[in-house]
Write a protein that holds these residues in place. Sequence first.
Motif, PDB file in Angstrom:
ATOM      1  N   LYS A  93      47.989  -9.105 -52.466  1.00  0.00           N
ATOM      2  CA  LYS A  93      46.912 -10.001 -52.915  1.00  0.00           C
ATOM      3  C   LYS A  93      46.007  -9.294 -53.921  1.00  0.00           C
ATOM      4  CE  LYS A  93      46.599 -12.770 -48.677  1.00  0.00           C
ATOM      5  NZ  LYS A  93      45.771 -13.072 -47.479  1.00  0.00           N
ATOM      6  N   LYS A  94      45.692  -8.020 -53.666  1.00  0.00           N
ATOM      7  CA  LYS A  94      44.825  -7.264 -54.573  1.00  0.00           C
ATOM      8  C   LYS A  94      45.509  -7.065 -55.929  1.00  0.00           C
ATOM      9  CE  LYS A  94      42.443  -4.748 -50.874  1.00  0.00           C
ATOM     10  NZ  LYS A  94      42.232  -3.432 -50.218  1.00  0.00           N
ATOM     11  N   VAL A  97      45.458 -10.235 -58.255  1.00  0.00           N
ATOM     12  CA  VAL A  97      44.203 -10.704 -58.862  1.00  0.00           C
ATOM     13  C   VAL A  97      44.189 -10.480 -60.374  1.00  0.00           C
ATOM     14  CG1 VAL A  97      41.722 -10.348 -58.959  1.00  0.00           C
ATOM     15  CG2 VAL A  97      42.868 -10.529 -56.738  1.00  0.00           C
TER      16      VAL A  97
END
Length: 338
Positions: A93-94, A97
Amino acid sequence: MPVATLPPHRHAPSQPPTRPVGARRVVRRLLTLVAAVAVGAGLLVAPAHAAPSVDEIDAQIDKQWEQLEPTIEQYNKIRSQLKANQKKSDDIKKKMVPLELESALAMNRVGDIAARYYMQGPSQEIGALLVSTKPGTLGEQLVILDRLAQEQHKQIAGVLAVRDKYNRQKQKLDALIATQIKQRDELAAKKKQINAEIKRLTAMLPVTSIRPEGCPAIDGVVSSAARTAIKTACAQVGKWYEWGATGPNTFDCSGLTQYAYKAAGISLTHFTGAQWDEGRPVSRAEARPGDLVFFYSDLHHMGLYLGNGLMVHAPRTGKQIQVTKISYMPVAGFRRVT
Protein backbone atom coordinates in the motif's frame (compact mmCIF):
# COMPACT_ATOMS: atom_id res chain seq x y z
CA MET A 1 -75.63 -118.36 48.29
CA PRO A 2 -72.53 -116.37 48.00
CA VAL A 3 -71.97 -113.71 50.47
CA ALA A 4 -71.68 -110.22 49.00
CA THR A 5 -68.37 -108.55 49.74
CA LEU A 6 -68.24 -104.94 50.60
CA PRO A 7 -65.68 -102.67 48.86
CA PRO A 8 -62.69 -101.85 50.91
CA HIS A 9 -63.09 -98.83 53.09
CA ARG A 10 -61.42 -95.69 51.65
CA HIS A 11 -60.05 -93.27 54.15
CA ALA A 12 -60.29 -89.55 53.40
CA PRO A 13 -56.93 -88.06 52.31
CA SER A 14 -54.80 -87.03 55.22
CA GLN A 15 -54.58 -83.25 55.89
CA PRO A 16 -51.48 -81.56 57.25
CA PRO A 17 -51.86 -80.47 60.74
CA THR A 18 -53.00 -76.89 61.06
CA ARG A 19 -50.10 -74.47 61.83
CA PRO A 20 -50.83 -71.77 64.30
CA VAL A 21 -51.08 -68.25 62.88
CA GLY A 22 -48.22 -66.99 65.04
CA ALA A 23 -45.83 -69.57 63.62
CA ARG A 24 -46.58 -68.45 60.08
CA ARG A 25 -45.67 -64.90 60.97
CA VAL A 26 -42.36 -65.98 62.44
CA VAL A 27 -41.49 -67.94 59.27
CA ARG A 28 -42.28 -64.98 57.04
CA ARG A 29 -40.10 -62.73 59.15
CA LEU A 30 -37.23 -65.21 58.98
CA LEU A 31 -37.53 -65.44 55.19
CA THR A 32 -37.54 -61.66 54.91
CA LEU A 33 -34.49 -61.44 57.11
CA VAL A 34 -32.62 -64.07 55.08
CA ALA A 35 -33.44 -62.27 51.83
CA ALA A 36 -32.21 -58.98 53.25
CA VAL A 37 -28.98 -60.59 54.39
CA ALA A 38 -28.51 -62.14 50.95
CA VAL A 39 -29.05 -58.79 49.20
CA GLY A 40 -26.73 -57.08 51.61
CA ALA A 41 -24.09 -59.71 51.02
CA GLY A 42 -24.45 -59.17 47.29
CA LEU A 43 -23.96 -55.44 47.75
CA LEU A 44 -20.89 -56.06 49.80
CA VAL A 45 -19.26 -58.25 47.18
CA ALA A 46 -20.20 -55.99 44.22
CA PRO A 47 -17.16 -54.02 43.02
CA ALA A 48 -17.19 -50.38 44.11
CA HIS A 49 -16.38 -47.68 41.53
CA ALA A 50 -13.80 -45.55 43.28
CA ALA A 51 -13.14 -41.99 42.18
CA PRO A 52 -10.12 -41.69 39.84
CA SER A 53 -6.84 -40.84 41.51
CA VAL A 54 -4.87 -37.65 40.86
CA ASP A 55 -2.38 -39.61 38.74
CA GLU A 56 -5.20 -41.11 36.67
CA ILE A 57 -6.74 -37.71 36.06
CA ASP A 58 -3.32 -36.29 35.18
CA ALA A 59 -2.87 -39.10 32.64
CA GLN A 60 -6.27 -38.28 31.14
CA ILE A 61 -5.28 -34.63 30.79
CA ASP A 62 -1.98 -35.61 29.14
CA LYS A 63 -3.89 -37.74 26.64
CA GLN A 64 -6.27 -34.88 25.86
CA TRP A 65 -3.31 -32.53 25.59
CA GLU A 66 -1.77 -34.60 22.80
CA GLN A 67 -4.87 -33.72 20.78
CA LEU A 68 -4.92 -30.05 21.83
CA GLU A 69 -1.29 -28.96 21.46
CA PRO A 70 -1.02 -29.61 17.70
CA THR A 71 -4.10 -27.40 17.30
CA ILE A 72 -2.49 -24.66 19.37
CA GLU A 73 0.74 -24.80 17.33
CA GLN A 74 -1.26 -24.75 14.09
CA TYR A 75 -3.02 -21.68 15.48
CA ASN A 76 0.38 -20.11 16.20
CA LYS A 77 1.48 -20.92 12.63
CA ILE A 78 -1.56 -19.29 11.04
CA ARG A 79 -1.26 -16.28 13.32
CA SER A 80 2.43 -15.74 12.48
CA GLN A 81 1.74 -16.10 8.75
CA LEU A 82 -1.17 -13.71 9.06
CA LYS A 83 1.02 -11.13 10.78
CA ALA A 84 3.71 -11.42 8.07
CA ASN A 85 1.20 -11.13 5.22
CA GLN A 86 -0.51 -8.13 6.80
CA LYS A 87 2.89 -6.40 6.92
CA LYS A 88 3.47 -7.24 3.24
CA SER A 89 0.08 -5.83 2.37
CA ASP A 90 0.83 -2.61 4.27
CA ASP A 91 4.22 -2.29 2.50
CA ILE A 92 2.55 -2.68 -0.90
CA LYS A 93 0.00 0.00 0.00
CA LYS A 94 2.84 2.41 0.85
CA LYS A 95 4.62 1.65 -2.43
CA MET A 96 1.42 2.17 -4.38
CA VAL A 97 0.86 5.73 -3.10
CA PRO A 98 3.50 7.47 -5.31
CA LEU A 99 2.64 5.18 -8.23
CA GLU A 100 -1.01 6.10 -8.03
CA LEU A 101 -0.09 9.80 -7.79
CA GLU A 102 2.27 9.59 -10.77
CA SER A 103 -0.29 7.75 -12.89
CA ALA A 104 -2.97 10.29 -11.92
CA LEU A 105 -0.73 13.21 -12.93
CA ALA A 106 0.11 11.50 -16.21
CA MET A 107 -3.56 10.93 -16.96
CA ASN A 108 -4.30 14.56 -16.09
CA ARG A 109 -1.67 15.72 -18.57
CA VAL A 110 -3.24 13.60 -21.27
CA GLY A 111 -6.67 14.98 -20.37
CA ASP A 112 -5.40 18.57 -20.49
CA ILE A 113 -3.88 18.09 -23.94
CA ALA A 114 -7.08 16.48 -25.23
CA ALA A 115 -9.26 19.24 -23.76
CA ARG A 116 -7.12 22.04 -25.23
CA TYR A 117 -7.10 20.37 -28.61
CA TYR A 118 -10.88 19.98 -28.50
CA MET A 119 -11.54 23.55 -27.35
CA GLN A 120 -8.78 25.48 -29.09
CA GLY A 121 -7.39 23.22 -31.74
CA PRO A 122 -3.68 22.31 -31.81
CA SER A 123 -1.75 23.95 -29.01
CA GLN A 124 0.38 27.03 -29.55
CA GLU A 125 3.50 25.01 -28.79
CA ILE A 126 2.69 22.53 -31.54
CA GLY A 127 1.72 25.33 -33.92
CA ALA A 128 4.98 27.15 -33.24
CA LEU A 129 6.91 23.97 -33.88
CA LEU A 130 5.15 23.54 -37.21
CA VAL A 131 5.63 27.12 -38.52
CA SER A 132 8.92 28.20 -36.99
CA THR A 133 11.12 26.15 -39.26
CA LYS A 134 11.67 25.79 -42.96
CA PRO A 135 9.09 23.84 -45.00
CA GLY A 136 11.70 21.22 -45.83
CA THR A 137 11.85 20.19 -42.21
CA LEU A 138 8.12 19.42 -41.88
CA GLY A 139 8.73 15.70 -42.07
CA GLU A 140 11.30 15.95 -39.31
CA GLN A 141 8.85 17.96 -37.19
CA LEU A 142 6.16 15.32 -37.61
CA VAL A 143 8.63 12.62 -36.62
CA ILE A 144 9.54 14.61 -33.48
CA LEU A 145 5.87 15.05 -32.56
CA ASP A 146 5.22 11.36 -33.08
CA ARG A 147 8.17 10.43 -30.88
CA LEU A 148 7.00 12.80 -28.17
CA ALA A 149 3.55 11.23 -28.23
CA GLN A 150 5.01 7.72 -28.13
CA GLU A 151 7.31 8.62 -25.24
CA GLN A 152 4.44 10.09 -23.25
CA HIS A 153 2.35 7.04 -24.00
CA LYS A 154 5.17 4.73 -22.85
CA GLN A 155 5.56 6.66 -19.62
CA ILE A 156 1.86 6.45 -18.86
CA ALA A 157 1.68 2.78 -19.85
CA GLY A 158 4.71 2.00 -17.67
CA VAL A 159 3.23 3.70 -14.63
CA LEU A 160 -0.08 1.93 -15.10
CA ALA A 161 1.63 -1.43 -15.59
CA VAL A 162 3.54 -1.09 -12.31
CA ARG A 163 0.41 0.06 -10.51
CA ASP A 164 -1.57 -2.90 -11.90
CA LYS A 165 1.21 -5.27 -10.83
CA TYR A 166 1.00 -4.06 -7.24
CA ASN A 167 -2.78 -4.17 -7.37
CA ARG A 168 -2.65 -7.83 -8.41
CA GLN A 169 -0.21 -8.62 -5.61
CA LYS A 170 -2.38 -6.83 -3.10
CA GLN A 171 -5.48 -8.69 -4.26
CA LYS A 172 -3.67 -12.02 -3.77
CA LEU A 173 -2.50 -10.98 -0.33
CA ASP A 174 -5.95 -9.76 0.69
CA ALA A 175 -7.44 -13.10 -0.44
CA LEU A 176 -4.76 -14.98 1.49
CA ILE A 177 -5.35 -12.90 4.61
CA ALA A 178 -9.11 -13.53 4.39
CA THR A 179 -8.45 -17.28 4.12
CA GLN A 180 -6.07 -17.22 7.08
CA ILE A 181 -8.51 -15.26 9.22
CA LYS A 182 -11.11 -17.93 8.48
CA GLN A 183 -8.63 -20.68 9.35
CA ARG A 184 -7.64 -18.89 12.55
CA ASP A 185 -11.27 -18.58 13.63
CA GLU A 186 -11.93 -22.25 12.86
CA LEU A 187 -8.86 -23.30 14.82
CA ALA A 188 -9.86 -21.08 17.73
CA ALA A 189 -13.30 -22.72 17.81
CA LYS A 190 -11.77 -26.20 17.76
CA LYS A 191 -9.24 -25.29 20.43
CA LYS A 192 -12.00 -23.85 22.59
CA GLN A 193 -13.93 -27.12 22.37
CA ILE A 194 -10.95 -29.26 23.39
CA ASN A 195 -9.88 -26.76 26.03
CA ALA A 196 -13.30 -27.05 27.65
CA GLU A 197 -12.60 -30.74 28.27
CA ILE A 198 -9.15 -29.93 29.64
CA LYS A 199 -10.71 -27.38 31.98
CA ARG A 200 -13.24 -29.97 33.17
CA LEU A 201 -10.50 -32.45 33.98
CA THR A 202 -8.27 -29.83 35.54
CA ALA A 203 -11.11 -28.79 37.85
CA MET A 204 -11.00 -32.29 39.38
CA LEU A 205 -7.41 -31.83 40.51
CA PRO A 206 -6.55 -30.30 43.87
CA VAL A 207 -5.46 -26.67 43.61
CA THR A 208 -1.73 -26.64 44.36
CA SER A 209 1.15 -24.42 43.36
CA ILE A 210 4.47 -26.16 43.85
CA ARG A 211 7.56 -24.47 42.46
CA PRO A 212 9.29 -27.06 40.29
CA GLU A 213 12.97 -27.83 40.61
CA GLY A 214 15.26 -25.24 39.04
CA CYS A 215 17.83 -25.59 36.28
CA PRO A 216 21.12 -27.40 36.91
CA ALA A 217 24.55 -25.83 36.43
CA ILE A 218 25.54 -25.73 32.77
CA ASP A 219 28.81 -27.43 31.89
CA GLY A 220 30.75 -27.52 28.65
CA VAL A 221 31.31 -25.12 25.78
CA VAL A 222 28.21 -22.96 25.36
CA SER A 223 27.89 -19.73 23.38
CA SER A 224 27.10 -16.51 25.21
CA ALA A 225 23.74 -16.28 23.44
CA ALA A 226 22.85 -19.82 24.55
CA ARG A 227 23.85 -19.01 28.14
CA THR A 228 21.62 -15.93 28.09
CA ALA A 229 18.71 -17.96 26.68
CA ILE A 230 19.17 -20.68 29.31
CA LYS A 231 19.40 -18.14 32.13
CA THR A 232 16.27 -16.38 30.86
CA ALA A 233 14.27 -19.60 30.44
CA CYS A 234 15.31 -20.92 33.84
CA ALA A 235 14.18 -17.67 35.46
CA GLN A 236 10.66 -18.51 34.30
CA VAL A 237 10.52 -21.86 36.12
CA GLY A 238 7.42 -21.95 38.29
CA LYS A 239 5.36 -19.65 36.06
CA TRP A 240 2.19 -21.08 34.52
CA TYR A 241 1.54 -22.37 31.04
CA GLU A 242 -0.93 -20.43 28.90
CA TRP A 243 -1.59 -21.21 25.25
CA GLY A 244 -0.54 -18.49 22.83
CA ALA A 245 1.42 -16.63 25.52
CA THR A 246 4.93 -15.29 24.95
CA GLY A 247 5.62 -13.87 28.41
CA PRO A 248 6.55 -12.27 30.58
CA ASN A 249 4.15 -13.90 33.06
CA THR A 250 2.84 -16.94 31.18
CA PHE A 251 4.08 -18.95 28.21
CA ASP A 252 3.35 -21.80 25.86
CA CYS A 253 6.18 -24.05 24.65
CA SER A 254 7.32 -22.07 21.58
CA GLY A 255 6.54 -18.81 23.38
CA LEU A 256 9.07 -19.70 26.09
CA THR A 257 11.91 -20.47 23.65
CA GLN A 258 11.10 -17.35 21.64
CA TYR A 259 11.21 -15.25 24.83
CA ALA A 260 14.48 -16.84 25.98
CA TYR A 261 16.34 -16.20 22.72
CA LYS A 262 14.87 -12.74 22.29
CA ALA A 263 16.80 -11.83 25.46
CA ALA A 264 19.93 -13.04 23.64
CA GLY A 265 19.20 -10.87 20.60
CA ILE A 266 17.99 -13.74 18.39
CA SER A 267 14.55 -13.50 16.79
CA LEU A 268 12.46 -16.68 16.53
CA THR A 269 8.92 -17.14 15.23
CA HIS A 270 6.21 -18.06 17.71
CA PHE A 271 5.58 -21.46 16.12
CA THR A 272 7.38 -24.79 16.66
CA GLY A 273 7.55 -25.63 12.95
CA ALA A 274 9.11 -22.26 12.10
CA GLN A 275 11.69 -22.55 14.90
CA TRP A 276 12.60 -25.99 13.55
CA ASP A 277 13.37 -24.35 10.18
CA GLU A 278 15.13 -21.35 11.75
CA GLY A 279 17.78 -23.54 13.38
CA ARG A 280 20.36 -25.84 11.86
CA PRO A 281 20.12 -29.58 12.58
CA VAL A 282 22.39 -31.25 15.13
CA SER A 283 22.43 -34.90 16.10
CA ARG A 284 21.48 -36.10 19.55
CA ALA A 285 25.13 -36.94 20.22
CA GLU A 286 26.16 -33.38 19.27
CA ALA A 287 23.36 -31.66 21.19
CA ARG A 288 24.53 -29.19 23.80
CA PRO A 289 22.88 -26.80 26.28
CA GLY A 290 20.93 -24.06 24.57
CA ASP A 291 19.81 -26.16 21.60
CA LEU A 292 16.12 -26.45 20.84
CA VAL A 293 14.67 -29.91 21.32
CA PHE A 294 11.49 -30.96 19.47
CA PHE A 295 9.01 -33.77 20.09
CA TYR A 296 6.54 -35.88 18.08
CA SER A 297 6.58 -36.33 14.33
CA ASP A 298 4.53 -33.16 13.77
CA LEU A 299 6.85 -31.09 16.04
CA HIS A 300 3.95 -29.90 18.19
CA HIS A 301 6.03 -29.57 21.37
CA MET A 302 9.50 -28.23 22.15
CA GLY A 303 11.80 -27.15 24.93
CA LEU A 304 15.25 -25.69 25.62
CA TYR A 305 17.87 -28.39 26.08
CA LEU A 306 20.03 -28.19 29.24
CA GLY A 307 22.30 -31.17 28.62
CA ASN A 308 22.42 -34.56 30.38
CA GLY A 309 19.00 -35.50 29.04
CA LEU A 310 17.22 -32.53 30.69
CA MET A 311 15.29 -29.57 29.33
CA VAL A 312 13.28 -26.60 30.57
CA HIS A 313 9.87 -26.27 28.93
CA ALA A 314 6.28 -25.10 29.29
CA PRO A 315 4.36 -28.42 29.50
CA ARG A 316 0.62 -27.76 29.21
CA THR A 317 -2.43 -26.13 30.74
CA GLY A 318 -2.55 -26.71 34.49
CA LYS A 319 1.22 -27.11 34.82
CA GLN A 320 4.10 -24.77 35.52
CA ILE A 321 7.29 -24.22 33.55
CA GLN A 322 9.64 -26.89 34.76
CA VAL A 323 12.82 -28.88 34.27
CA THR A 324 12.26 -32.46 33.21
CA LYS A 325 13.80 -35.32 31.25
CA ILE A 326 13.45 -35.27 27.49
CA SER A 327 12.86 -39.02 27.46
CA TYR A 328 9.25 -38.81 28.61
CA MET A 329 8.19 -37.77 25.09
CA PRO A 330 9.30 -39.02 21.66
CA VAL A 331 12.20 -36.79 20.54
CA ALA A 332 11.98 -35.61 16.92
CA GLY A 333 15.34 -33.83 16.82
CA PHE A 334 17.52 -30.91 17.87
CA ARG A 335 18.19 -27.52 16.30
CA ARG A 336 20.87 -24.92 17.03
CA VAL A 337 20.16 -21.22 16.54
CA THR A 338 23.44 -19.74 17.85
